[in-house]
Write an enzyme that holds these catalytic residues in place. Structure first.
Site, PDB file in Angstrom:
ATOM      1  CB  THR A 135      -4.280   3.296  -3.128  1.00  0.00           C
ATOM      2  OG1 THR A 135      -4.992   2.065  -2.996  1.00  0.00           O
ATOM      3  CG2 THR A 135      -2.891   3.121  -2.539  1.00  0.00           C
ATOM      4  CG  ASN A 136      -7.827   1.808   0.529  1.00  0.00           C
ATOM      5  OD1 ASN A 136      -7.625   0.599   0.586  1.00  0.00           O
ATOM      6  ND2 ASN A 136      -8.749   2.328  -0.286  1.00  0.00           N
ATOM      7  CD  GLU A 137      -1.706   0.317   4.843  1.00  0.00           C
ATOM      8  OE1 GLU A 137      -1.453  -0.792   5.322  1.00  0.00           O
ATOM      9  OE2 GLU A 137      -0.901   0.972   4.163  1.00  0.00           O
TER      10      GLU A 137
END
Ligand code: PMT
Length: 405
Positions: free
Chosen positions: A212-214
């Protein structure tokens, strides 16, 4: 939107829910508003005026005839001072008086002289609420331009459950914010259907691991809230179940890029505008394991996981879109921001790309602020200086609205 520097008069009438009005006053003050309280005599039997005086740092208005200052007439002064008037809790008695133009105390006299946004939050026993006279009076108030916040179902002071409870203070606060925003902001998106995506997608590897990402979803949720404030019908496609959904917005939750692509593509034909604020993973794991991957002793060299491309949702919408639809993408870049944004505008056949420099930790991913540049298909460029995400969202949507016509 916030209530910073807004002048709010809270009219408190006599019911057991008066104690909740004190907490609500605190919420508005915390949000930057100036608050003055006026009370009916019966309200003072539940909570003393001193409580509200200490909370607001203003005198509490109680009596129409207590005119100490010859320069002003109290009830007219209150009516003229306010940007917003809220009656909370509103009893059947005060509702009946307002619906019939009776001004026999300071609260009703000031409200009848008020012509800014007026919100009434009824709270009473269920039998009183459903009495035909109460219902008729509430309908009359709506016809007269008052905004009514529906009481909730739940445990009543009488010891049984029913409808008539004052809503929770946070719910009242957000409902008032929505009413006030719609009453005061230009309704430039009225009649428009807007789909907004928010949050980072989660690409599953096994039952406990994912890629995933921020992205926190804050930018997408700010856009959804402000689009609703500006009058749009908003469909939010989100990966963030934990965030509070703005009032008036209908959410669909998704986990990964494939699910997001499906939901967005299905809803696309009905939309006037689509804004892809989500950070969609470009890749997913080629193999998804249904059991947790265990490390093996012979894997000294490490583990190689293969990725495959996800669908590019924005590019696929760009191919399908009709001339009437307006398609917006974001560009999260760390360098050569303008060059990459213009490339995305062309490649994804969008009408607008909003570029944010995510190398700056104070804006973009997972922060409360953003600073963006808008690159329109017609060549127009607009820079929006750093501000909180709701302010940025409002400015973006107002720019989009100009391009819709
Ligand atoms: O959520 P926050 O913490 O508030 O942060 C906000 C944000 C930084 C995530 C937001 O402002 C933002 O920039 N969103 C887009 C992030 C991104 O994925 O950018 P991109 O440059 O990789 O993608 C370009 C556009 O194509 C985006 O609109 C993206 O939604 C879309 N895309 C990308 C990949 C893909 N497979 N399908 C897509 O539709």
């Amino acid at each position: 939107m916030s209530f910073q520097d807004k002048k709010i008069v809270i009219y408190v009438t006599g019911g057991i829910a008066v104690y909740k009005a004190a907490e609500l006053v605190r919420l508005f003050i915390k949000d930057g508003a100036q608050v003055i309280v006026a009370m009916t005599e019966s309200a003072t039997k539940f909570v003393t005026p001193l409580t509200f005086q200490i909370l607001t740092k203003h005198d509490v208005y109680l009596d129409s005839f207590d005119e100490k200052d010859p320069e002003k007439i109290n009830h007219i002064h209150l009516a003229d001072w306010a940007d917003l008037a809220i009656v909370v809790p509103a009893t059947a008695n005060t509702i009946g008086k307002l619906a019939n133009g009776i001004a026999d105390n300071l609260v009703t006299s000031a409200l009848i002289a008020t012509n800014v946004t007026r919100v009434v939050v009824p709270a009473m026993n269920e039998k009183m609420l459903y009495n035909p006279a109460s219902q008729r009076n509430l309908q009359q108030l709506e016809k007269d331009g008052y905004h009514i916040i529906e009481p909730e179902e739940g445990f009543l002071a009488e010891g049984y459950s029913g409808k008539g409870r004052l809503p929770d203070i946070h719910s009242m606060f957000t409902q008032v914010a929505q009413i006030y925003a719609q009453a005061t902001l230009p309704q430039v998106l009225k009649g428009k259907s807007i789909l907004i995506t928010a949050g980072g997608t989660r690409e599953k590897l096994d039952p406990v691991r994912y890629l995933t990402n921020e992205s926190s979803g804050k930018m997408g949720y700010a856009l959804a809230k402000m689009a609703s404030h500006l009058g749009a019908q908003v469909h939010l496609v989100s990966t963030k179940k934990e965030l509070a959904v703005p009032i008036g917005v209908s959410p669909t939750y998704v986990a990964d890029a494939k699910e997001m692509a499906q939901v967005v593509t299905d809803a696309f034909p009905e939309q006037d505008v689509v804004i892809m604020a989500a950070a969609v993973a470009d890749f997913r794991f080629k193999e998804v394991h249904d059991k947790k991957i265990k490390k093996k002793d012979n894997e000294k060299e490490g583990l190689t996981l293969e990725l495959e491309r996800n669908p590019d949702i924005l590019a696929s919408l760009g191919k399908q879109k009709s001339v009437k639809q307006f398609l917006v993408g974001f560009a999260a870049e760390t360098n050569d921001v303008k060059q990459y944004a213009l490339k995305k505008l062309e490649k994804k056949k969008a009408d607008l790309i909003i570029a944010n420099d995510v190398s700056d930790q104070t804006i973009g991913f997972n922060s409360s602020d953003n600073e963006v540049t808008l690159y329109f298909k017609d060549g127009a460029i607009k820079h929006l200086e750093k501000a909180d995400k709701e302010t940025i969202a409002q400015e973006i949507l107002q720019e989009i609205a100009k391009h819709l016509d």
